[in-house]
Design a protein around this motif. Structure first.
Motif, PDB file in Angstrom:
ATOM      1  N   UNK A  12       0.836  -1.206   0.000  1.00 33.74           N
ATOM      2  CA  UNK A  12       0.000   0.000   0.000  1.00 33.74           C
ATOM      3  C   UNK A  12       0.873   1.260   0.000  1.00 33.74           C
ATOM      4  N   UNK A  13       1.916   1.240   0.833  1.00 33.41           N
ATOM      5  CA  UNK A  13       2.854   2.371   0.888  1.00 33.41           C
ATOM      6  C   UNK A  13       3.570   2.565  -0.438  1.00 33.41           C
ATOM      7  N   UNK A  16       0.898   3.960  -3.002  1.00 33.04           N
ATOM      8  CA  UNK A  16       0.586   5.351  -2.628  1.00 33.04           C
ATOM      9  C   UNK A  16       1.744   6.271  -3.008  1.00 33.04           C
ATOM     10  N   UNK A  17       2.960   5.848  -2.686  1.00 31.04           N
ATOM     11  CA  UNK A  17       4.144   6.641  -2.983  1.00 31.04           C
ATOM     12  C   UNK A  17       4.381   6.777  -4.477  1.00 31.04           C
ATOM     13  N   UNK A  19       2.150   6.748  -6.854  1.00 30.55           N
ATOM     14  CA  UNK A  19       1.165   7.686  -7.414  1.00 30.55           C
ATOM     15  C   UNK A  19       1.496   9.138  -7.059  1.00 30.55           C
ATOM     16  N   UNK A  20       1.731   9.441  -5.776  1.00 28.32           N
ATOM     17  CA  UNK A  20       1.997  10.837  -5.390  1.00 28.32           C
ATOM     18  C   UNK A  20       3.332  11.327  -5.946  1.00 28.32           C
ATOM     19  N   UNK A  23       3.242  11.404 -10.046  1.00 22.18           N
ATOM     20  CA  UNK A  23       2.244  12.365 -10.540  1.00 22.18           C
ATOM     21  C   UNK A  23       2.918  13.667 -10.997  1.00 22.18           C
ATOM     22  N   UNK A  24       3.979  14.061 -10.282  1.00 21.58           N
ATOM     23  CA  UNK A  24       4.667  15.306 -10.649  1.00 21.58           C
ATOM     24  C   UNK A  24       5.324  15.205 -12.025  1.00 21.58           C
ATOM     25  N   UNK A  26       3.833  14.311 -14.666  1.00 18.21           N
ATOM     26  CA  UNK A  26       2.876  14.884 -15.633  1.00 18.21           C
ATOM     27  C   UNK A  26       3.060  16.395 -15.752  1.00 18.21           C
ATOM     28  N   UNK A  27       3.329  17.046 -14.584  1.00 19.37           N
ATOM     29  CA  UNK A  27       3.550  18.500 -14.607  1.00 19.37           C
ATOM     30  C   UNK A  27       4.875  18.826 -15.288  1.00 19.37           C
ATOM     31  N   UNK A  52       9.319  18.414   1.510  1.00 21.56           N
ATOM     32  CA  UNK A  52       9.749  17.083   1.065  1.00 21.56           C
ATOM     33  C   UNK A  52      11.112  16.726   1.665  1.00 21.56           C
ATOM     34  N   UNK A  66       9.404   3.335   2.558  1.00 19.13           N
ATOM     35  CA  UNK A  66       8.468   3.948   1.616  1.00 19.13           C
ATOM     36  C   UNK A  66       8.623   5.472   1.615  1.00 19.13           C
ATOM     37  N   UNK A  67       8.691   6.060   2.812  1.00 20.59           N
ATOM     38  CA  UNK A  67       8.843   7.513   2.905  1.00 20.59           C
ATOM     39  C   UNK A  67      10.167   7.984   2.300  1.00 20.59           C
ATOM     40  N   UNK A  70      10.161   7.393  -1.897  1.00 20.66           N
ATOM     41  CA  UNK A  70       9.245   8.225  -2.661  1.00 20.66           C
ATOM     42  C   UNK A  70       9.496   9.706  -2.489  1.00 20.66           C
TER      43      UNK A  70
END
Lengths: 94, 94
Positions: A12-13, A16-17, A19-20, A23-24, A26-27, A52, A66-67, A70
């Protein structure tokens, strides 16, 4: 059961990581392609990247893989967005 | 010593979370004020918000208060950015 639950939590971690963080990307891609960044908030990305760096320290101290992973990837992508913002900001800013 | 270290760790998580979460407020404010959002990536915010929902679940399962609180706040701000993107996107999109 505990091992399975731990595995699911780690998974899950990871998702989640992924995706978040990614995602950047795309920008980064949109700003790179259009070379137009005036609607992107520089203040947001400056404050966000500082946060961050602190999340990265928090992850290292908690030994939370995970932290750590990501936030490191996020930092690279956010640095790219800030670079594009300052490179193209002059020509397209109001 | 341990209590002090735990306190410092909690404080670090709070500051890190405050910065990364509230940073999106700058984008909300800029998009709201300018009503121009064409340079803001919709794909980024759609994928990012999905990831934030999963981080929230991860935080709940790990009983990590910092992850729970800040991801909840982030989710609200990111939802506002997406709302502004879709409201003003039609008029200012290429």
């Amino acid at each position: 059961m505990l091992t399975s639950a731990t595995f699911m939590l780690t998974l899950l971690g990871l998702v989640a990581g992924a995706l978040t963080s990614f995602s950047f990307g795309f920008q980064v891609w949109q700003s790179w392609r259009t070379k137009s960044v005036k609607d992107v908030s520089a203040a947001m990305y400056l404050v966000f990247s500082t946060g961050v760096v602190l999340w990265l320290a928090y992850g290292l101290l908690r030994r939370d893989v995970a932290l750590i992973v990501w936030n490191a990837i996020t930092l690279v992508l956010v640095a790219l967005i800030l670079t594009l913002k300052f490179r193209y900001g002059q020509s397209s800013a109001k």
